[in-house]
Write a protein that holds these residues in place. Sequence first.
Motif, short mmCIF file in Angstrom:
data_model
loop_
_atom_site.label_atom_id
_atom_site.label_comp_id
_atom_site.label_asym_id
_atom_site.label_seq_id
_atom_site.Cartn_x
_atom_site.Cartn_y
_atom_site.Cartn_z
N ASN A 156 0.82 -1.22 0.00
CA ASN A 156 0.00 0.00 0.00
C ASN A 156 0.85 1.27 0.00
N GLY A 157 1.92 1.25 -0.76
CA GLY A 157 2.79 2.42 -0.90
C GLY A 157 3.85 2.56 0.18
N ASP A 158 3.83 1.72 1.22
CA ASP A 158 4.81 1.79 2.29
C ASP A 158 5.81 0.64 2.15
N THR A 159 7.10 1.00 2.15
CA THR A 159 8.14 -0.03 2.10
C THR A 159 8.24 -0.69 3.47
N ILE A 160 8.13 -2.02 3.47
CA ILE A 160 8.25 -2.78 4.71
C ILE A 160 9.70 -3.22 4.81
N PRO A 161 10.46 -2.71 5.79
CA PRO A 161 11.88 -3.05 5.89
C PRO A 161 12.10 -4.52 6.23
N LYS A 162 13.26 -5.02 5.81
CA LYS A 162 13.59 -6.43 6.06
C LYS A 162 13.67 -6.77 7.53
N ASN A 163 14.07 -5.83 8.37
CA ASN A 163 14.26 -6.13 9.78
C ASN A 163 12.98 -5.99 10.61
N LYS A 164 11.86 -5.70 9.97
CA LYS A 164 10.60 -5.53 10.70
C LYS A 164 9.81 -6.83 10.62
N ILE A 165 9.90 -7.61 11.67
CA ILE A 165 9.22 -8.91 11.70
C ILE A 165 7.85 -8.72 12.33
N ASN A 166 6.83 -8.67 11.48
CA ASN A 166 5.48 -8.50 11.99
C ASN A 166 4.45 -9.31 11.21
N GLY A 167 4.94 -10.20 10.36
CA GLY A 167 4.03 -11.02 9.58
C GLY A 167 3.49 -10.34 8.34
N ASN A 168 3.80 -9.05 8.14
CA ASN A 168 3.31 -8.33 6.98
C ASN A 168 4.24 -8.41 5.78
N ARG A 169 5.39 -9.01 5.96
CA ARG A 169 6.39 -9.01 4.90
C ARG A 169 6.55 -10.40 4.34
N ARG A 170 6.57 -10.49 3.02
CA ARG A 170 6.89 -11.75 2.37
C ARG A 170 8.40 -11.81 2.24
N ILE A 171 9.00 -12.98 2.40
CA ILE A 171 10.45 -13.05 2.31
C ILE A 171 10.94 -13.93 1.16
N VAL A 172 10.17 -14.93 0.77
CA VAL A 172 10.59 -15.82 -0.30
C VAL A 172 9.37 -16.25 -1.10
N ILE A 173 9.55 -16.34 -2.41
CA ILE A 173 8.55 -16.94 -3.29
C ILE A 173 9.23 -18.14 -3.93
N ARG A 174 8.60 -19.29 -3.88
CA ARG A 174 9.13 -20.49 -4.53
C ARG A 174 8.17 -20.94 -5.63
N ILE A 175 8.73 -21.15 -6.81
CA ILE A 175 7.93 -21.58 -7.95
C ILE A 175 8.32 -23.00 -8.31
N ASN A 176 7.33 -23.88 -8.39
CA ASN A 176 7.55 -25.30 -8.73
C ASN A 176 8.59 -25.94 -7.83
N ASP A 177 8.49 -25.73 -6.53
CA ASP A 177 9.53 -26.26 -5.64
C ASP A 177 9.34 -27.72 -5.26
N LEU A 178 8.19 -28.30 -5.56
CA LEU A 178 7.95 -29.71 -5.24
C LEU A 178 7.65 -30.48 -6.53
N ALA A 179 8.43 -31.53 -6.78
CA ALA A 179 8.25 -32.31 -8.00
C ALA A 179 6.87 -32.96 -8.05
N TYR A 180 6.33 -33.33 -6.89
CA TYR A 180 5.04 -34.01 -6.87
C TYR A 180 3.86 -33.05 -6.90
N LEU A 181 4.11 -31.75 -6.87
CA LEU A 181 3.05 -30.75 -6.93
C LEU A 181 3.46 -29.65 -7.93
N PRO A 182 3.42 -29.98 -9.24
CA PRO A 182 3.88 -29.01 -10.24
C PRO A 182 2.93 -27.82 -10.36
N GLU A 183 3.45 -26.77 -10.98
CA GLU A 183 2.71 -25.53 -11.21
C GLU A 183 2.11 -24.98 -9.93
N THR A 184 2.94 -24.91 -8.91
CA THR A 184 2.53 -24.30 -7.66
C THR A 184 3.49 -23.17 -7.29
N LEU A 185 2.98 -22.24 -6.55
CA LEU A 185 3.76 -21.11 -6.06
C LEU A 185 3.53 -21.04 -4.56
#
Length: 130
Positions: A16-45
């Motif tokens: 919403n226009g506000d940069t969430i800093p990396k050191n602010k742990i409050n559950g509002n920040r995403r840290i990693v996105i994994r695409i197709n990370d499980l062979a048995y569950l393709p086309e997942t994010l």
Amino acid sequence: MQNFTSSHDIEKFVKNGDTIPKNKINGNRRIVIRINDLAYLPETLVVLNEDNTTERYKFTADTLTKKLHLTDLDGDEQTSPKLTYKAFENKVYIYQYIFKGDSLWMKTSAKTLNDYKLTRNRIRWIRDLK
């Protein structure tokens, strides 16, 4: 978009226009996105949040319009975001989407299987063997 496993470390996250800093742990920040990370569950994010919660989606990619349509694994279409993405040099990606009324923007750096020593030489894990 890639046809193989990739993990995206989120370098910059804007909600919403506000940069969430990396050191602010409050559950509002995403840290990693994994695409197709499980062979048995393709086309997942998978989205990993700072509070160790995960969000899992099935996706379909439209590489012409550069959009990912996500569907909650539980099938809840009403909360399913549509991400637009741009790919840049050095495996840098920009993702933008609106999710549950929040405008989200992320700059990521991607790693693929070739970036890891164990899989660079095409070593496969038992779970990936057919």
